[in-house]
Write a protein that holds these residues in place. Structure first.
Motif, PDB file in Angstrom:
ATOM      1  N   ALA A 112       5.495  95.426  -2.242  1.00  0.00           N
ATOM      2  CA  ALA A 112       5.466  97.015  -2.021  1.00  0.00           C
ATOM      3  C   ALA A 112       4.256  97.445  -3.013  1.00  0.00           C
ATOM      4  O   ALA A 112       3.244  98.158  -2.347  1.00  0.00           O
ATOM      5  CB  ALA A 112       6.681  97.518  -2.117  1.00  0.00           C
ATOM      6  N   TRP A 114      10.585  90.432  -6.196  1.00  0.00           N
ATOM      7  CA  TRP A 114       9.540  90.064  -5.184  1.00  0.00           C
ATOM      8  C   TRP A 114       9.352  91.358  -4.384  1.00  0.00           C
ATOM      9  O   TRP A 114       8.317  91.445  -3.874  1.00  0.00           O
ATOM     10  CB  TRP A 114       9.968  88.843  -4.554  1.00  0.00           C
ATOM     11  N   GLY A 115      10.435  91.957  -3.849  1.00  0.00           N
ATOM     12  CA  GLY A 115      10.191  93.165  -2.870  1.00  0.00           C
ATOM     13  C   GLY A 115       9.510  94.349  -3.708  1.00  0.00           C
ATOM     14  O   GLY A 115       8.635  94.841  -2.653  1.00  0.00           O
ATOM     15  N   ARG A 116       9.362  94.678  -4.769  1.00  0.00           N
ATOM     16  CA  ARG A 116       8.884  95.683  -5.411  1.00  0.00           C
ATOM     17  C   ARG A 116       7.591  95.189  -5.629  1.00  0.00           C
ATOM     18  O   ARG A 116       6.410  95.956  -5.446  1.00  0.00           O
ATOM     19  CB  ARG A 116       9.462  95.979  -6.866  1.00  0.00           C
ATOM     20  N   MET A 135      15.003  88.591  -5.775  1.00  0.00           N
ATOM     21  CA  MET A 135      14.466  89.195  -4.567  1.00  0.00           C
ATOM     22  C   MET A 135      14.181  90.517  -4.787  1.00  0.00           C
ATOM     23  O   MET A 135      13.004  91.002  -4.155  1.00  0.00           O
ATOM     24  CB  MET A 135      15.352  89.021  -3.614  1.00  0.00           C
ATOM     25  N   ILE A 136      14.703  91.393  -5.426  1.00  0.00           N
ATOM     26  CA  ILE A 136      14.375  92.967  -5.854  1.00  0.00           C
ATOM     27  C   ILE A 136      12.972  92.866  -6.514  1.00  0.00           C
ATOM     28  O   ILE A 136      12.070  93.632  -6.027  1.00  0.00           O
ATOM     29  CB  ILE A 136      15.242  93.499  -6.827  1.00  0.00           C
TER      30      ILE A 136
END
Length: 227
Positions: free
Chosen positions: A9, A4-6, A1-2
């Protein structure tokens, strides 16, 4: 998840800024090549900043980069290196497929920057034009960057070199410096990009004048040294 979040962004920030940069590109492009080169390096710095601080990607360089203009034969695993090379190799002339040169605005600005177009379906005249453009870039003091395997390849794959490499090698008569890299480990063609270190390894220079078989064998081995 981290990851994908990066990745999301990064895509929002980098591509939003890129749209603005591309739309303004005709201004430096009309001024002249030095202005366009400087402008392209601004875009490359935006890319470097966003990959470093949003994605958490750093680079490590191994081996020595030559001072004189050369033909770089580089592995190609991700978009990352195509932009990073603009800074790492002091604004080289990249050999790129013809489809990219047809992108509205960007393609025209890229030609003004000095990319060298290669058409995979080209006739002999098209290949000769590519070689003339490469010779002109060397005369300007710029190195040439070629991805001799022809396209992005996943880590671990080692396709043979395409014929364009041998043609440029004979025509230019300069050293070839192979570049191995491993960007595909953390920048896959599909899926989330991951934080990590991309290694660029400058291989032993290959002198001009070797037979096609020997030059290709040495370049191919050095390009794939990190696989």
């Amino acid at each position: 998840m981290i990851a994908w979040g990066r990745t999301i962004a990064f895509m929002i920030v980098f591509y939003s800024l890129s749209v603005a940069i591309v739309l303004a590109a005709p201004i430096p492009a009309l001024i002249g090549r030095p202005a366009m080169i400087g402008y392209a390096q601004v875009w490359a710095r935006v890319h470097r900043w966003t990959t470093r601080w949003i994605l958490g990607i750093r680079t490590r360089v191994e081996g020595a980069r030559p001072d004189a203009p050369v033909l770089y034969a580089a592995k190609h695993q991700a978009m990352f290196e195509t932009i990073e090379f603009a800074l790492m190799l002091d604004a080289p002339a990249l050999v790129m497929k013809a489809e990219l040169a047809r992108i509205p605005i960007w393609g025209w600005a890229a030609r003004r920057y000095g990319i060298i177009v290669i058409d995979r379906q080209s006739s002999g005249a098209g290949l000769r034009r590519m070689m003339r453009e490469a010779q002109a870039a060397l005369a300007e003091g710029r190195s040439i960057v070629l991805f001799p395997e022809g396209t992005r390849v996943p880590p671990g794959e080692r396709p043979p070199l395409r014929a364009g490499f041998a043609g440029l090698y004979r025509a230019l008569g300069v050293e070839v410096v192979p570049i191995a890299l491993d960007s595909g480990r953390i920048w896959p063609r599909k899926g989330a990009k991951r934080a990590g270190v991309v290694t660029f390894r400058f291989g032993a220079p290959v002198p001009p004048g070797l037979s096609r078989a020997e030059a290709e064998a040495r370049v191919h081995a050095e390009m794939n040294a990190l696989d």
